[in-house]
Design an enzyme around this catalytic site. Structure first.
Site, mmCIF file in Angstrom:
data_model
loop_
_atom_site.group_PDB
_atom_site.id
_atom_site.type_symbol
_atom_site.label_atom_id
_atom_site.label_comp_id
_atom_site.label_asym_id
_atom_site.label_seq_id
_atom_site.Cartn_x
_atom_site.Cartn_y
_atom_site.Cartn_z
ATOM 1 N N TYR A 151 0.851 -1.196 0.000
ATOM 2 C CA TYR A 151 0.000 0.000 0.000
ATOM 3 C C TYR A 151 0.880 1.235 0.000
ATOM 4 O O TYR A 151 1.862 1.312 0.743
ATOM 5 C CB TYR A 151 -0.902 0.012 1.238
ATOM 6 C CG TYR A 151 -1.772 1.249 1.359
ATOM 7 C CD1 TYR A 151 -2.812 1.479 0.461
ATOM 8 C CD2 TYR A 151 -1.547 2.201 2.366
ATOM 9 C CE1 TYR A 151 -3.613 2.615 0.559
ATOM 10 C CE2 TYR A 151 -2.347 3.339 2.476
ATOM 11 C CZ TYR A 151 -3.370 3.542 1.580
ATOM 12 O OH TYR A 151 -4.167 4.673 1.684
ATOM 13 N N ASP A 153 9.216 2.742 0.009
ATOM 14 C CA ASP A 153 8.162 3.436 0.749
ATOM 15 C C ASP A 153 8.238 2.969 2.199
ATOM 16 O O ASP A 153 7.778 1.894 2.538
ATOM 17 C CB ASP A 153 6.790 3.137 0.133
ATOM 18 C CG ASP A 153 5.665 3.833 0.899
ATOM 19 O OD1 ASP A 153 5.964 4.558 1.861
ATOM 20 O OD2 ASP A 153 4.496 3.643 0.514
ATOM 21 N N LYS A 164 3.987 8.807 9.067
ATOM 22 C CA LYS A 164 3.617 8.222 10.368
ATOM 23 C C LYS A 164 4.510 8.696 11.535
ATOM 24 O O LYS A 164 4.312 9.788 12.030
ATOM 25 C CB LYS A 164 3.534 6.702 10.244
ATOM 26 C CG LYS A 164 2.423 6.320 9.238
ATOM 27 C CD LYS A 164 1.966 4.892 9.267
ATOM 28 C CE LYS A 164 0.687 4.731 8.466
ATOM 29 N NZ LYS A 164 0.825 4.094 7.167
HETATM 30 C C1 LIG Z 1 0.240 4.675 5.809
HETATM 31 C C2 LIG Z 1 1.010 4.483 4.576
HETATM 32 C C3 LIG Z 1 0.892 5.334 3.463
HETATM 33 C C4 LIG Z 1 -0.099 6.441 3.428
HETATM 34 O O1 LIG Z 1 0.145 7.415 4.412
HETATM 35 P P1 LIG Z 1 -1.036 8.419 4.818
HETATM 36 O O2 LIG Z 1 -0.392 9.307 5.838
HETATM 37 O O3 LIG Z 1 -2.135 7.564 5.363
HETATM 38 O O4 LIG Z 1 -1.435 9.139 3.602
HETATM 39 C C5 LIG Z 1 1.711 5.125 2.378
HETATM 40 N N1 LIG Z 1 2.597 4.117 2.361
HETATM 41 C C6 LIG Z 1 2.743 3.276 3.393
HETATM 42 C C7 LIG Z 1 3.760 2.194 3.319
HETATM 43 C C8 LIG Z 1 1.944 3.418 4.529
HETATM 44 O O5 LIG Z 1 2.070 2.546 5.532
#
Ligand SMILES: *Cc1c(COP(=O)(O)O)cnc(C)c1O
Length: 430
Positions: A144, A239, A267
């Site tokens: 994701y 990511d 995060k």
């Molecule tokens: C949570 C997350 C996102 C999205 O971040 P948001 O702050 O919710 O937009 C993108 N990539 C990864 C790996 C994530 O865990």
């Protein structure tokens, strides 16, 4: 358990927001029932509107590595906001957080702050395309990367497929620029580089995929991606919105010692306030506006209050043994549960790395790709989730989501939760 106030709030919320929530997983749909409305949190505990108390393993989906309302983070936020909440002009706090990150991370030389993980990834992909002058990106099923258009795609049935949109409102022409392959499959990646020779701007991966179960990859696989990207002049994008500052200060890059070309964080970086960032070498980052011609901007980017929260949190993370202690606690907790499952011959296993864990209802020794997760196994999670909630343990309301242990979860707390989980497993597995 009393639910009257949460239920009443949810009824109201449904008249204001689609599905009653401002982010879909909060709606409790995959576990059944209705969401609890949280009133406050402190340390490892949260309290809902009806006064029920829970030990929390959601941690706002990852950001709260120090637990809720950490004294140092709260003090930094209060002190900063007294001087104004936003200026739309540079502040020293941006330098301070950047320094803290760059001085302790050999994988990036320059960065840009944004306000969410989605924004970080979306911008990083634009940078990769601008830098390579190529259009296609390659992603993995089960990873994701936020909700920007070109990433809301799922794999089709072939070895290498164009993405199928996983959301209405995403044009086919967009998803045709995204190639989707299975995790842990070298042949598929090789094929993609043959089929789309000199067209792939970047390969994007969660090096520790933690948004669709916890699909721990082999280091050799990540190294293979590193090598094939170099051969093809494609950028490798890690990511690390979830793994950054979680699996050690330098995330998965540091853990595996593999240097990607671009990294995204989110995060934890904001101490519970909205912050994201992307970073790379000074050379790659020089393509970003106003230095280069890849445009990216934000009214609230580098927001001083959010920067202060991030500085306070990351300063704690940098203290000696911070990550060792977290990992030790998590490993003790996870080992006890795995031993219990083996003893009782339950098809249950806890996968973990650092302070992330995932409850999986499986006999498999490894689960490394999205296809290996059996959807029917989620019915056990549903029972487990409900039983845990009744006994004061709060997990994110989906069996595809991981749990997080924070600095505030004491060994004593974890020991008590361990016993509660065993009791609930007995109910779920019988
Ligand atoms: C949570 C997350 C996102 C999205 O971040 P948001 O702050 O919710 O937009 C993108 N990539 C990864 C790996 C994530 O865990």
């Amino acid at each position: 358990m009393k639910r009257e106030k949460s239920d009443a709030l949810f009824e109201k919320a449904k008249t204001y927001f689609p599905g009653g929530v401002n982010s879909p997983v909060r709606a409790f749909r995959s576990v059944g029932g209705t969401p609890l409305f949280i009133e406050r949190g402190k340390g490892s505990h949260i309290w809902d509107a009806d006064g029920n108390e829970f030990i929390d393993f959601c941690g706002s989906w990852g950001p709260l590595i120090l637990g809720h309302a950490n004294d140092k983070v709260v003090a930094a936020i209060k002190k900063t906001v007294e001087y104004g909440s936003s200026f739309g002009a540079p502040t020293a706090l941006e330098n301070e957080l950047a320094e803290l990150i760059l001085n302790n991370n050999k994988y990036i030389q320059k960065l840009r702050f944004v306000s969410s993980g989605t924004e970080a990834v979306m911008s990083a992909i634009r940078l990769a395309r601008g830098y390579t002058k190529r259009n296609k990106i390659l992603k993995f099923e089960g990873c994701y990367h936020g909700h920007s258009d070109s990433l809301l795609v799922k794999a089709g049935s072939g070895l290498v497929t164009f993405g199928n949109s996983s959301s209405a409102g995403v044009p086919e022409s967009f998803v045709n620029e995204t190639i989707v392959v299975s995790l842990n499959n070298e042949a598929a990646v090789k094929q993609a580089f043959i089929d789309f020779k000199d067209q792939i701007a970047c390969v994007i991966i969660e090096p520790i995929p933690a948004n669709n179960g916890l699909l721990l990859q082999r280091k050799e696989y990540l190294q293979f991606l590193r090598d094939i990207c170099i051969e093809n002049k494609t950028l490798l994008l890690f990511d690390e919105v979830i793994s950054g500052f979680r699996i050690g200060f330098t995330g998965a890059a540091g853990y595996y010692n593999i240097a990607p070309d671009i990294i995204t964080y989110g995060k934890i970086i904001g101490g519970g306030l909205p912050v994201g960032m992307y970073g790379a070498s000074a050379e790659i980052m020089s393509n970003i506006s106003p230095e280069g011609n890849v445009y990216q901007a934000g009214t609230l980017s580098g927001n001083p209050v959010a920067m202060a929260a991030g500085i306070a949190q990351l300063t704690e993370c940098l203290k000696p043994n911070f990550y060792t202690e977290l990992e030790k606690k998590t490993s003790t907790f996870v080992t006890a549960l795995n031993d219990y499952a083996v003893l009782n011959r339950y098809s249950f296993k806890v996968f973990s790395i650092g302070s992330i864990f995932w409850f999986a209802f499986t006999d498999a020794l490894n689960v490394q790709s999205a296809e290996e997760i059996v959807p029917e196994s989620m019915k056990y999670f549903k029972v487990l989730h409900k039983e845990l909630l009744e006994r004061g343990v709060y997990l994110g309301p989906s069996g595809y989501e991981v749990g997080f242990i924070s600095e505030a979860h004491t060994t004593q707390t974890l020991n008590s939760v361990q016993r509660v989980v065993m009791e609930c497993l007995d109910v779920a597995m019988k």
